[in-house]
Every structure is written in C-alpha cells, then in structure tokens.
Design a protein around this motif. Structure first.
Motif, PDB file in Angstrom:
ATOM      1  N   GLU A  59       0.853  -1.176   0.000  1.00 31.26           N
ATOM      2  CA  GLU A  59       0.000   0.000   0.000  1.00 31.26           C
ATOM      3  C   GLU A  59       0.896   1.235   0.000  1.00 31.26           C
ATOM      4  O   GLU A  59       1.855   1.300   0.754  1.00 31.26           O
ATOM      5  N   ALA A  60       0.562   2.185  -0.870  1.00 29.69           N
ATOM      6  CA  ALA A  60       1.372   3.397  -0.940  1.00 29.69           C
ATOM      7  C   ALA A  60       0.680   4.506  -0.163  1.00 29.69           C
ATOM      8  O   ALA A  60      -0.472   4.824  -0.422  1.00 29.69           O
ATOM      9  N   ILE A  61       1.393   5.078   0.804  1.00 22.68           N
ATOM     10  CA  ILE A  61       0.827   6.136   1.644  1.00 22.68           C
ATOM     11  C   ILE A  61       1.651   7.404   1.465  1.00 22.68           C
ATOM     12  O   ILE A  61       2.867   7.398   1.675  1.00 22.68           O
ATOM     13  N   VAL A  62       1.001   8.476   1.050  1.00 22.38           N
ATOM     14  CA  VAL A  62       1.722   9.743   0.901  1.00 22.38           C
ATOM     15  C   VAL A  62       1.573  10.560   2.187  1.00 22.38           C
ATOM     16  O   VAL A  62       0.510  10.602   2.790  1.00 22.38           O
ATOM     17  N   VAL A  63       2.685  11.148   2.624  1.00 21.29           N
ATOM     18  CA  VAL A  63       2.675  12.009   3.808  1.00 21.29           C
ATOM     19  C   VAL A  63       2.808  13.447   3.317  1.00 21.29           C
ATOM     20  O   VAL A  63       3.796  13.809   2.692  1.00 21.29           O
ATOM     21  N   THR A  64       1.778  14.241   3.584  1.00 24.27           N
ATOM     22  CA  THR A  64       1.741  15.578   2.997  1.00 24.27           C
ATOM     23  C   THR A  64       1.196  16.593   4.002  1.00 24.27           C
ATOM     24  O   THR A  64       0.712  16.222   5.066  1.00 24.27           O
ATOM     25  N   SER A  65       1.296  17.890   3.672  1.00 22.84           N
ATOM     26  CA  SER A  65       0.816  18.897   4.623  1.00 22.84           C
ATOM     27  C   SER A  65       0.475  20.225   3.976  1.00 22.84           C
ATOM     28  O   SER A  65      -0.273  21.001   4.535  1.00 22.84           O
ATOM     29  N   GLY A  66       1.014  20.493   2.814  1.00 24.23           N
ATOM     30  CA  GLY A  66       0.827  21.828   2.240  1.00 24.23           C
ATOM     31  C   GLY A  66       1.886  22.777   2.750  1.00 24.23           C
ATOM     32  O   GLY A  66       2.756  23.221   2.015  1.00 24.23           O
ATOM     33  N   LYS A  67       1.813  23.081   4.041  1.00 27.82           N
ATOM     34  CA  LYS A  67       2.763  24.025   4.627  1.00 27.82           C
ATOM     35  C   LYS A  67       4.110  23.332   4.860  1.00 27.82           C
ATOM     36  O   LYS A  67       4.162  22.141   5.119  1.00 27.82           O
ATOM     37  N   GLY A  68       5.178  24.084   4.762  1.00 21.75           N
ATOM     38  CA  GLY A  68       6.502  23.535   5.005  1.00 21.75           C
ATOM     39  C   GLY A  68       6.849  23.549   6.484  1.00 21.75           C
ATOM     40  O   GLY A  68       6.300  24.320   7.253  1.00 21.75           O
ATOM     41  N   GLY A  69       7.737  22.685   6.861  1.00 17.50           N
ATOM     42  CA  GLY A  69       8.289  22.712   8.215  1.00 17.50           C
ATOM     43  C   GLY A  69       7.378  22.208   9.315  1.00 17.50           C
ATOM     44  O   GLY A  69       7.596  22.505  10.481  1.00 17.50           O
ATOM     45  N   VAL A  70       6.330  21.469   8.956  1.00 16.28           N
ATOM     46  CA  VAL A  70       5.440  20.964  10.004  1.00 16.28           C
ATOM     47  C   VAL A  70       5.807  19.542  10.423  1.00 16.28           C
ATOM     48  O   VAL A  70       5.293  19.026  11.404  1.00 16.28           O
ATOM     49  N   GLY A  71       6.713  18.915   9.669  1.00 12.91           N
ATOM     50  CA  GLY A  71       7.180  17.590  10.081  1.00 12.91           C
ATOM     51  C   GLY A  71       6.819  16.459   9.142  1.00 12.91           C
ATOM     52  O   GLY A  71       6.646  15.334   9.581  1.00 12.91           O
ATOM     53  N   LYS A  72       6.680  16.764   7.857  1.00 10.42           N
ATOM     54  CA  LYS A  72       6.391  15.694   6.881  1.00 10.42           C
ATOM     55  C   LYS A  72       7.527  14.688   6.833  1.00 10.42           C
ATOM     56  O   LYS A  72       7.301  13.476   6.943  1.00 10.42           O
ATOM     57  N   THR A  73       8.735  15.199   6.672  1.00  9.85           N
ATOM     58  CA  THR A  73       9.878  14.318   6.509  1.00  9.85           C
ATOM     59  C   THR A  73      10.140  13.532   7.795  1.00  9.85           C
ATOM     60  O   THR A  73      10.344  12.325   7.758  1.00  9.85           O
ATOM     61  N   THR A  74      10.078  14.221   8.929  1.00  8.46           N
ATOM     62  CA  THR A  74      10.259  13.548  10.210  1.00  8.46           C
ATOM     63  C   THR A  74       9.206  12.462  10.400  1.00  8.46           C
ATOM     64  O   THR A  74       9.512  11.346  10.817  1.00  8.46           O
ATOM     65  N   SER A  75       7.965  12.793  10.048  1.00  8.08           N
ATOM     66  CA  SER A  75       6.890  11.811  10.195  1.00  8.08           C
ATOM     67  C   SER A  75       7.096  10.632   9.257  1.00  8.08           C
ATOM     68  O   SER A  75       6.936   9.482   9.659  1.00  8.08           O
ATOM     69  N   SER A  76       7.474  10.916   8.003  1.00  3.94           N
ATOM     70  CA  SER A  76       7.718   9.835   7.044  1.00  3.94           C
ATOM     71  C   SER A  76       8.786   8.902   7.575  1.00  3.94           C
ATOM     72  O   SER A  76       8.615   7.679   7.588  1.00  3.94           O
ATOM     73  N   ALA A  77       9.912   9.484   8.018  1.00 10.91           N
ATOM     74  CA  ALA A  77      11.028   8.679   8.503  1.00 10.91           C
ATOM     75  C   ALA A  77      10.611   7.830   9.689  1.00 10.91           C
ATOM     76  O   ALA A  77      10.894   6.628   9.745  1.00 10.91           O
ATOM     77  N   ASN A  78       9.884   8.437  10.609  1.00  9.51           N
ATOM     78  CA  ASN A  78       9.533   7.714  11.836  1.00  9.51           C
ATOM     79  C   ASN A  78       8.441   6.675  11.621  1.00  9.51           C
ATOM     80  O   ASN A  78       8.497   5.593  12.182  1.00  9.51           O
ATOM     81  N   ILE A  79       7.462   7.011  10.801  1.00  9.84           N
ATOM     82  CA  ILE A  79       6.407   6.031  10.526  1.00  9.84           C
ATOM     83  C   ILE A  79       6.992   4.844   9.781  1.00  9.84           C
ATOM     84  O   ILE A  79       6.737   3.688  10.104  1.00  9.84           O
ATOM     85  N   GLY A  80       7.830   5.155   8.769  1.00 11.40           N
ATOM     86  CA  GLY A  80       8.467   4.081   7.999  1.00 11.40           C
ATOM     87  C   GLY A  80       9.311   3.184   8.885  1.00 11.40           C
ATOM     88  O   GLY A  80       9.202   1.954   8.844  1.00 11.40           O
ATOM     89  N   THR A  81      10.115   3.813   9.732  1.00 14.19           N
ATOM     90  CA  THR A  81      10.977   3.042  10.618  1.00 14.19           C
ATOM     91  C   THR A  81      10.156   2.220  11.610  1.00 14.19           C
ATOM     92  O   THR A  81      10.443   1.046  11.849  1.00 14.19           O
ATOM     93  N   ALA A  82       9.120   2.845  12.154  1.00 13.78           N
ATOM     94  CA  ALA A  82       8.287   2.136  13.133  1.00 13.78           C
ATOM     95  C   ALA A  82       7.610   0.938  12.492  1.00 13.78           C
ATOM     96  O   ALA A  82       7.520  -0.139  13.106  1.00 13.78           O
TER      97      ALA A  82
END
Lengths: 218, 264
Positions: B3-26
């Motif tokens: 399943e492909a899940i996109v992590v998005t937000s519109g605004k920058g700097g809210v934690g998309k990349t951090t969330s992607s990294a942590n969700i993926g790792t978890a």
C-alpha cells in the motif's frame, strides 16, 4: 363574442406579440376565438412587417394535432411568425418551488468555492478560506467559518443563516462585513445575518420571522 | 501487494519528513517490509534524517531517465531487516519528473513491499501532484497552528480532487501545557475544522531535533514521547486500536496505575 371571459389575450412586448391562452376553456372555443380575433377584431396587426409570436398556454398541454391547428391558423396570416409555444404543466409549477432551493452537502475547504444562482441549503461546514455564494439566501447546516456571499446579483433582501456562525467575512449584495478582531470571539450558534438599511445585522434564528415573514427569498 | 501512503501537509516545516522517517521506521520495527520514497526533488531531506545520505548512488531521477534499474537505486537501511529508501535527486528540480513517472515507480515497488511511504514536498504545485500520483492513501500532517491547519485543509480538498479518499490526520508538535492554557489550538478544534480521522498526536519533543541531527529516526529511542507516539501511529496504520497517549506528562504512581489498568 358576448361578454364572456376572453379565452385569448393578445399582448405586445419588445419581442413581438404574446398570445395568452386561457387554460380552462375547451380547445375548440379557444381556436374559434383565436380565429375571430385574428380575422375580425385585430386585423390591424396583420398588415405590416413580420411580427414574432410567442404563445403561452398556461397549464394546458397540447397534442401534436392541436399544436398543428394553432400553427396553421396563425401561420395563415403571412406576417405572423410563431417563435415558441410554451406550457407550464401543473406538476412543474409545484416542483419549481422545491427546485429553487439547492440542497448540497460536503465540506467547502480552503481554496474551494461553490456558487449557485438559487438559494443554497448547505449541509456541512464551510472552512476558513472556502467560499459559498448564491444569488439568493444561504443556509448552512454546519459551521460557517469561511466566506459567505448571499444575494450576489445585488439582492439586498438575501440572508445568511448558519448553525454555527463564525465567518471570516459575510457579504450580502455589495455590503461586506467581517467578524470582529477580538480573537476571543467564540462564534455563535443558530444565527442569521441580514441587511438593515445597508448595514449588516446579525440576529438569532428565532428572530428571523420578524425580519423575513416569508421563509424563502428568491 | 503493498500500500502506498503519501505524507503531505501543504505548509513547510510541520514535520512531513520527520513523520515519514519515523512512521516508515516504526513499521519496519513492527516487522513490515517498507520502502521510503523521497519525492522532494532538489530539496531532499529524508536521506539526512534517516542518516543514509552518504550511501546514495542513484536516485529517483536516474530511475526515470533509465540510468539505472529501480533495484539499484534503492538504499537498504542496515539497522533494520526490511527497510529500503529511494532518494530524490538533489541536482535536478521538480520539473524533471512527471506524475506518471512516479506512478510507474510506485506501481513497480508495490509487489515487493508491504508499505511504501511517500514523502511529499511542501506546496501544492507540481511536486505535490507528483507525490500524490501513485498513492493509495494519505496522511496529512499539521501542527496546531492556524496557518498550518488552513494549509492542511486546502491539501485535504486537493487530495479529494485527486481521488484519495479519507486521508488521516497527524497533529504534530503538540505542547500540552500550551493547549491547557488556551494559547494553542487544542486537538478537538483542529479535528472540528479538518473533519478527518485522527491518526495520532505527536508531542513537541527535543529528542526529535537531536535524533534528526545524528541521522537516527526518533522511534529508535523508545524513551522519548514522540517515539511512543510514532510507534502508536504505526500500529494504528496496521489496524490496531491504540488509545491516544496521555500527553499531560504526569508521571506519579497513581497515573501509572491508571495507565496499566487502561483508564489513564
């Protein structure tokens, strides 16, 4: 023709002539009166330049043959040109009342906008940055946090009502009003906005009948 | 089929990349086969947060331009059994990629992975459309700030337009004490405006900045609050029902006892 009620009324407007047919009389009576009027009493219209004719039948519905008879009778006189034959059937008249209120649902999110010429009953939220507009009234069953513009074509009698009223901006016709700057403003439940001598006023829904005795405004 | 899940937000700097990294790792810690895809071409960050920057040989654009095979571009994270990473290009810009290209790549990743986490760039232009193209589901990250919520709302509307139904919400960088005092939008307020399912609430945690700088996803350090929140989010993605964590930070024996009994 004696003093009975007229079956055929001929009126002129900018588009030409409008023939209003009584929809409660028998069709042959109608036809004979039409013939009488065209050939006897209204002869003056039959000479001169071409005239467009719009026939309004009221609630009467014609079959193909009857329509043909009318066309023949009118077309018999060279300068009359039938542009339209319209009837408004009874059911449609009743239906129109409901159709005129546009019922929609969903969420109008930031960057989205909806517009209807008819009054809107919107079941859902209008979020900040979203816009809902109508030429008539706007009723939001949900939270109005965005922008609402009622009476967009200039109808100053239009109102905006919402279950939860905390708009970024309200517009009725050409009058613009925004919510107060105090961030403490919590919004209010069951309110409506209207224009009172070009000033935006907000009242409780329970007061609506005082401002607007008839529920819907078109 | 993954399943492909996109992590998005519109605004920058809210934690998309951090969330992607942590969700993926978890998800990888929970034994799933995961591929992280960075679509922020020209401004890639996910590699840095994951600590994999120095191992990149090929990237997304190389795959699209057929300079290499897809398998060659995937970077394996050796700390975990089944965690892979497809980096974005840094020397190109977002115009080097079309939505169909990304879609093709995601489709060819799906048979080999359980989850493909797509890190979306900020904004709603080409980069966003690229990232969303191949996704089945979406996670919207927002902080409890009005500007962030407004942008999240816009993005949710665009996701609906892109036919991704029912996006899930992560509220990031929550400060419980500020919410309590009313200086920050509270969780209910954010949920009332966005009107989508809440996937999780992540507290503001200094540990996130610290671990980001050393290239180690926060979830690897289970003592931090944010780590626990991300692990819970991963479990919710797998379908477990995990209650929202107690953000009050009250330790105390009584609260601990309540927690054990499941009423805390």
């Amino acid at each position: 023709m004696t003093a009975t009620k007229e079956h055929v009324t001929i009126k002129g407007n900018k588009d030409g002539l409008v023939f209003l047919f009584n929809d409660h009389c028998e069709f042959p009576d109608l036809l004979s009166e039409l013939q009488y009027k065209l050939e006897k009493s209204h002869q003056q219209i039959l000479s001169g330049p071409t005239i467009d004719v719009h026939i309004k039948l009221g609630e009467r519905e014609l079959d193909v043959q009857q329509e043909e008879e009318i066309k023949k009778l009118v077309g018999h006189h060279g300068n009359l040109l039938i542009q339209s034959i319209e009837s408004t059937p009874k059911e449609q008249i009743e239906k129109n009342i409901h159709q005129d209120l546009k019922i929609m649902n969903g969420i109008v999110r930031s960057g989205q906008s909806i517009h209807e010429d008819a009054p809107i009953l919107f079941m859902g939220d209008v979020n900040p940055g979203g816009m809902i507009s109508s030429n008539g009234d706007i009723y939001v069953m949900g939270a109005l946090r965005g922008l609402a513009h009622a009476g967009k074509n200039g109808n100053k009698d239009a109102i905006i009502a919402a279950s939860y009223m905390r708009p970024t901006q309200l517009r009725i016709a050409n009058i613009v009003s925004r919510s107060p700057d105090e961030s403490a403003n919590e919004g209010a439940y069951m309110e409506f906005a209207y224009l009172d001598e070009d000033h935006m006023q907000v009242g409780k829904i329970s007061e609506l009948h005082k401002v607007r005795p008839v529920a819907l405004q078109f | 089929m993954g399943e492909a899940i996109v992590v998005t937000s519109g605004k920058g700097g809210v934690g998309k990349t951090t969330s992607s990294a942590n969700i993926g790792t978890a998800l990888a810690i929970l034994g799933k086969k995961v591929c992280l895809v960075d679509t922020d071409i020209g401004l890639r960050n996910l590699d840095v947060v994951m600590g994999l920057e120095n191992r990149i040989i090929y990237d997304l654009v190389d795959v699209i331009e057929e300079n290499c095979r897809l398998a060659q571009a995937l970077v394996k994270d050796k700390r975990f059994e089944e965690l892979y990473f497809l980096p974005a290009a840094q020397t190109k810009d977002k115009d080097a990629v079309q939505p169909e290209d990304i879609k093709k790549i995601i489709e060819s990743l799906k048979p080999d992975f359980d989850y493909i986490i797509i890190d979306c760039p900020a904004g709603i232009e080409g980069g966003f459309r690229n990232a969303v193209a191949g996704a089945d589901r979406a996670i919207v990250v927002s902080t409890p700030e009005i500007s962030s919520v407004r942008d999240a709302d816009r993005v949710i509307g665009l996701l609906e337009g892109a036919n991704i139904k029912n996006p899930k919400l992560i509220i990031n960088r929550v400060r419980p004490n500020m919410m309590k005092s009313g200086d920050m939008m509270d969780i209910d307020e954010v949920c009332a405006i966005l009107a989508i399912d809440l996937l999780g609430v992540v507290p503001d945690d200094q540990q996130v900045i610290k671990s980001g700088n050393i290239g180690e996803p926060t979830v690897m350090n289970p003592t931090s609050n944010a780590a626990v929140a991300y692990r819970n989010i991963a479990r919710r993605i797998l379908g477990d029902s995990v209650p929202l964590m107690n953000l009050d930070g009250k330790k105390g024996v009584f609260n601990k006892l309540k927690k054990i009994m499941g009423i805390g």
